[in-house]
Enzyme design. Structure first.
Site, PDB file in Angstrom:
ATOM      1  N   GLU A  60       1.284  10.459  20.600  1.00  9.36           N
ATOM      2  CA  GLU A  60       2.855  10.280  20.333  1.00  9.36           C
ATOM      3  C   GLU A  60       2.919   9.270  19.366  1.00  9.36           C
ATOM      4  OE1 GLU A  60       1.466  10.329  23.491  1.00  9.36           O
ATOM      5  OE2 GLU A  60       2.258  12.137  23.983  1.00  9.36           O
ATOM      6  N   HIS A 129       8.272  12.730  34.299  1.00 10.14           N
ATOM      7  CA  HIS A 129       9.089  13.798  33.664  1.00 10.14           C
ATOM      8  C   HIS A 129      10.592  13.841  33.966  1.00 10.14           C
ATOM      9  CE1 HIS A 129       4.817  15.078  33.477  1.00 10.14           C
ATOM     10  NE2 HIS A 129       5.201  16.133  32.784  1.00 10.14           N
TER      11      HIS A 129
END
Lengths: 328, 380
Positions: A60, A129
């Site tokens: 990321e 999540h």
């Protein structure tokens, strides 16, 4: 005009903007062949080629860091972080660089890029999540933060984010990726950043929501026939449209704020502070907030317990209405 | 079955050794005029560095990161680049800023705490100083990816220290560069020390150069105190990158003669003997002896170059110190392209709140003194 869910509307915005500007490139994990794990970039690699829709290594900080480099030399990168829980390795790039390069170079360089990222709970997923980390970014000077509440807004806001000269973090509430279908114009259109949307005018109480919870707030408005609710969708979380909020609270004298993220230092905290500064004497009752708790979002079995709901929001509105009566 | 499936080699390059010996055939082709220019920049950089240290001691600059000893790494590599190549420096690259055309007065202003010192003129392709260690490496890779996409022949070059190679972003940047075959040159100024941590405690690798192998592109270690080696390795890497052959990692093996910054005291963690030994390998003296031997310069010219550099740096100091101060409210102007209403409101509030201080310049200076030592830079 066609009936679309938010995934389709976002895809449409990306496609139209990529057709308009060949310097727009997409980069992220699985955004190519796979079309992204939520399929937001579906078909774009095929249409625009792998040079413009890049499957990146699984990193990321690398995705956002290289996007910064691309942006400073004239590309418009739109990068995707697969889940909000994975954005943290990229926080250094966003907080230490993307937000600061214009200032550090006194305007010589800037970072016009979009970081797209799903956000929030409600899909019964794994740990990392279901989080709502928007406040970290709202708290960072130099970043813009946007969160749409449905397909129509998603297309118009993403279009604006792509055309914006600053770094925009574009959070996509995954709970409503496919839960809402709306008529969406087939041509390109832009909804301005930094402006909240008064969805329904009302005189009794201001209800402020954003992202997935606008849908829930609309249900509350439908159900509570006895209260004339003014519903505001923030659309942009940073910069916050203080004016629309203050105008509304000065009219209604009451306010309820809905936020999924943990309570402490969430958007509601800042909104309450601004109302305190600018509309305190209009208030007829203490402001209520419906928020997540200062806990980790529970896994699927108890997720609902954590999240806002029609009932929780309705109760908050009733409480504000009752308190206002008590004060008058 | 067990067999060897890959073998790797790590090249080392030294052209002009510490005793002044060299093999004529290894020397890169550089005109006498350019050799003189390189020497002038090395002297200018050294004079700048010494002056900056003194100014800090006199309270006229803030924390300053010295680069003494690393002149060959900087001048040698930057000289191998073209005007449109984009450089991403860390925070010890004053020589590179100057060789790219950034005036020393700009650098003095930056180190004195004036952000305008990093307002690089639009024709000069260097990024502002990056203070956090290693996190600027992905930017260089991204820029290189963009050059490739835009079909421009530019390369990007990123400078960092041995400490930066421990950061995650070093890995991510190197990996992206390898995967996308980006025209990016990684230049590690391995100066042996990350503040107090020696390179042996930074990595178990025998060299930093070898790390490139894992990412699928070449790495080379060069004598970082030999201008010719640095220049040659960089030229080769640039040529490779421009031909579309991808990135290169160059490890310049050098030494930080000075403290980490003016806030550091390196006597706490390393022996003075070690420093003395490295001072004998001074990159400027080595190059100077070569130029004397080749009669490209003479003692009189050396004296002239040194006095001109000193005069230029003195002028730069007075220009920097006589520059009109920027308004403190400039801090609000560069967050976004357009000032937001929230920031506008805060700017107005800041003026009201600070009315007393801005009326009296002395007061704001005292406020800085009271804030104590300016924060440490992390070592690259």
């Amino acid at each position: 005009m066609s009936n679309m869910n938010m995934v389709e509307a976002l895809n449409d915005a990306l496609r139209l903007e990529m057709k308009r500007d060949k310097n727009i490139v997409l980069i992220g994990e699985d955004v190519g062949e796979e079309g992204g794990v939520f399929r937001v970039t579906d078909g774009l690699a095929k249409e625009f080629g792998n040079e413009r829709v890049m499957d990146s290594p699984l990193a990321e900080s690398g995705i956002v860091g290289t996007s910064i480099g691309m942006a400073v030399v004239g590309l418009k990168p739109i990068c995707e972080i697969q889940f909000e829980g994975f954005i943290f390795p990229a926080i250094d790039q966003l907080v230490s660089h993307a937000s600061r390069i214009r200032n550090r170079s006194r305007g010589r360089f800037s970072v016009p890029m979009v970081v797209r990222c799903p956000i929030g709970g409600g899909i019964k997923a794994l740990e990392h999540h279901s989080d709502s980390p928007e406040s970290y970014f709202v708290h960072t000077p130099g970043l813009k933060v946007v969160m749409p509440s449905g397909p129509y807004d998603a297309k118009g806001l993403l279009t604006s984010a792509i055309r914006d000269p600053d770094t925009v973090i574009f959070f996509e509430p995954k709970k409503i990726y496919r839960a809402i279908k709306e008529e969406v114009p087939s041509e390109s259109y832009a909804i301005p950043l930094g402006k909240a949307h008064v969805i329904k005018e009302g005189k009794d109480v201001t209800l402020i929501a954003y992202g997935a919870w606008v849908k829930t707030a609309k249900e509350v408005v439908e159900q509570m026939k006895n209260v004339d609710i003014e519903l505001i969708d923030l659309r942009t979380l940073s910069p916050l449209d203080t004016e629309t909020i203050i105008d509304s609270v000065q009219k209604t004298g009451k306010c309820v704020i809905v936020q999924e993220s943990p309570r402490t230092l969430g958007l509601a905290s800042e909104i309450i502070a601004r109302i305190n500064e600018k509309a305190f004497y209009s208030l007829e009752a203490p402001i209520e907030r419906v928020t997540g708790f200062d806990t980790i979002v529970p896994l699927r079995l108890h997720e609902e317990y954590y999240l806002p709901s029609v009932e929780k929001i309705s109760n908050a509105i009733e409480k504000v209405m009752k308190n206002a009566k008590g004060l008058s | 079955m067990r067999k060897i499936i890959a073998n790797f080699e790590v090249p080392y390059l030294q052209i002009l050794n510490e005793n002044g010996k060299f093999d004529e055939k290894d020397l890169p082709k550089i005109s006498e005029e350019n050799l003189k220019k390189m020497y002038e920049f090395m002297i200018l950089t050294r004079v700048f560095d010494d002056k900056a240290w003194k100014l800090q001691r006199q309270g006229r600059l803030g924390t300053y990161a010295q680069m003494k000893g690393q002149e060959a790494c900087q001048i040698g590599s930057a000289f191998a680049l073209e005007k449109n190549d984009l450089i991403f420096p860390a925070f010890r690259e004053n020589g590179i800023f100057m060789i790219k055309g950034v005036l020393p007065e700009m650098l003095f202003r930056y180190w004195a705490g004036d952000e305008r010192g990093m307002q690089i003129p639009s024709k000069i392709n260097i990024f502002p100083i990056s203070i956090t260690v290693g996190s600027h490496l992905p930017h260089a890779v991204g820029a290189a990816m963009a050059f490739k996409y835009l079909e421009q022949k530019n390369v990007s070059v990123v400078y960092f220290g041995d400490g930066a190679t421990s950061e995650g972003d070093f890995h991510e940047a190197m990996n992206f560069a390898g995967v996308y075959k980006s025209p990016c040159i990684f230049i590690c100024e391995n100066n042996q020390w990350a503040i107090s941590v020696p390179v042996k405690e930074q990595t178990a690798s025998q060299t930093i150069a070898q790390k490139a192998i894992a990412y699928g592109f070449p790495g080379i270690q060069v004598d970082g105190n030999d201008l010719f080696s640095v220049y040659k390795a960089t030229s080769e890497a640039v040529a490779r990158a421009r031909k579309g052959e991808g990135p290169t990692l160059i490890e310049c093996f050098t030494y930080r003669i000075g403290d980490h910054t003016t806030s550091d005291d390196s006597k706490r963690y390393r022996s003075e003997n070690e420093v003395r030994e490295w001072e004998k390998k001074d990159p400027i003296i080595r190059f100077e002896n070569y130029l004397l031997q080749k009669k490209i310069i003479n003692p009189a010219l050396i004296g002239k170059i040194k006095s001109e550099s000193e005069a230029q740096i003195e002028r730069a100091v007075s220009l920097a110190e006589s520059a009109k101060p920027q308004s403190p409210t400039e801090m609000f102007n560069y967050l976004y392209q357009d000032l937001t209403s929230n920031l506008k409101e805060q700017m107005e509030q800041s003026k009201r709140e600070n009315k007393v201080i801005t009326k009296n310049v002395g007061a704001s200076e005292r406020a800085v003194e009271n804030a104590g030592v300016v924060g440490e830079l992390e070592e690259a």
